[in-house]
Design a protein around this motif. Structure first.
Motif, mmCIF file in Angstrom:
data_model
loop_
_atom_site.group_PDB
_atom_site.id
_atom_site.type_symbol
_atom_site.label_atom_id
_atom_site.label_comp_id
_atom_site.label_asym_id
_atom_site.label_seq_id
_atom_site.Cartn_x
_atom_site.Cartn_y
_atom_site.Cartn_z
ATOM 1 N N VAL A 52 0.876 4.125 -2.924
ATOM 2 C CA VAL A 52 0.622 5.541 -2.634
ATOM 3 C C VAL A 52 1.767 6.404 -3.153
ATOM 4 O O VAL A 52 1.537 7.477 -3.723
ATOM 5 C CB VAL A 52 0.403 5.744 -1.120
ATOM 6 C CG1 VAL A 52 0.459 7.204 -0.741
ATOM 7 C CG2 VAL A 52 -0.905 5.132 -0.696
ATOM 8 N N MET A 54 0.822 -1.203 0.000
ATOM 9 C CA MET A 54 0.000 0.000 0.000
ATOM 10 C C MET A 54 0.856 1.254 0.000
ATOM 11 O O MET A 54 0.552 2.229 -0.699
ATOM 12 C CB MET A 54 -0.936 -0.008 1.212
ATOM 13 C CG MET A 54 -2.056 -1.012 1.089
ATOM 14 S SD MET A 54 -3.063 -1.223 2.570
ATOM 15 C CE MET A 54 -3.560 0.421 2.953
ATOM 16 N N ALA A 55 1.941 1.257 0.753
ATOM 17 C CA ALA A 55 2.830 2.412 0.788
ATOM 18 C C ALA A 55 3.473 2.648 -0.572
ATOM 19 O O ALA A 55 3.556 3.791 -1.037
ATOM 20 C CB ALA A 55 3.899 2.215 1.863
ATOM 21 N N LEU A 65 1.455 6.617 -6.942
ATOM 22 C CA LEU A 65 0.360 7.523 -7.301
ATOM 23 C C LEU A 65 0.745 8.984 -7.077
ATOM 24 O O LEU A 65 0.407 9.848 -7.882
ATOM 25 C CB LEU A 65 -0.886 7.190 -6.493
ATOM 26 C CG LEU A 65 -1.728 6.038 -7.004
ATOM 27 C CD1 LEU A 65 -2.845 5.725 -6.026
ATOM 28 C CD2 LEU A 65 -2.290 6.350 -8.370
ATOM 29 N N ALA A 66 1.436 9.265 -5.989
ATOM 30 C CA ALA A 66 1.863 10.640 -5.714
ATOM 31 C C ALA A 66 2.815 11.136 -6.789
ATOM 32 O O ALA A 66 2.737 12.295 -7.208
ATOM 33 C CB ALA A 66 2.518 10.714 -4.338
ATOM 34 N N GLY A 74 -2.013 16.010 -6.861
ATOM 35 C CA GLY A 74 -2.224 15.023 -5.802
ATOM 36 C C GLY A 74 -2.904 15.604 -4.581
ATOM 37 O O GLY A 74 -3.764 14.961 -3.981
ATOM 38 N N PHE A 99 -6.432 14.372 -2.954
ATOM 39 C CA PHE A 99 -6.469 13.979 -1.549
ATOM 40 C C PHE A 99 -7.564 14.740 -0.813
ATOM 41 O O PHE A 99 -8.345 14.153 -0.062
ATOM 42 C CB PHE A 99 -5.109 14.227 -0.886
ATOM 43 C CG PHE A 99 -5.091 13.931 0.580
ATOM 44 C CD1 PHE A 99 -5.108 12.631 1.040
ATOM 45 C CD2 PHE A 99 -5.069 14.956 1.507
ATOM 46 C CE1 PHE A 99 -5.099 12.347 2.394
ATOM 47 C CE2 PHE A 99 -5.066 14.693 2.863
ATOM 48 C CZ PHE A 99 -5.070 13.385 3.302
#
Length: 65
Positions: free
Chosen positions: A17, A13-14, A20-21, A28, A32
């Motif tokens: 993320v 997951m990290a 994606l960032a 972003g 968010f």
């Protein structure tokens, strides 16, 4: 074994993320804020519904006495 699997899940997951960032760049922060705002509106609406239901139930209970 469960701890290792949770660690791997959180690591994945990290990484997702972070990727994606990097892909979203300056946009972003906007995405968010949109995601957090939408989540908050849904949660506030759900809490309002629960409170209204509780008030109706209490009013009906008081009317029976």
């Amino acid at each position: 074994m469960k701890t290792v699997l949770l660690f791997l899940l959180y690591m994945f997951m990290a990484v997702a993320v972070i990727v994606l960032a990097i892909m979203l760049g300056n946009a972003g922060a906007w995405y968010f804020a949109w995601l957090v705002g939408t989540t908050m509106i849904v949660l506030i609406g759900a809490v309002g519904g629960v409170l209204l239901d509780t008030q109706d139930r209490n009013a009906a209970h008081r009317g029976r006495r």
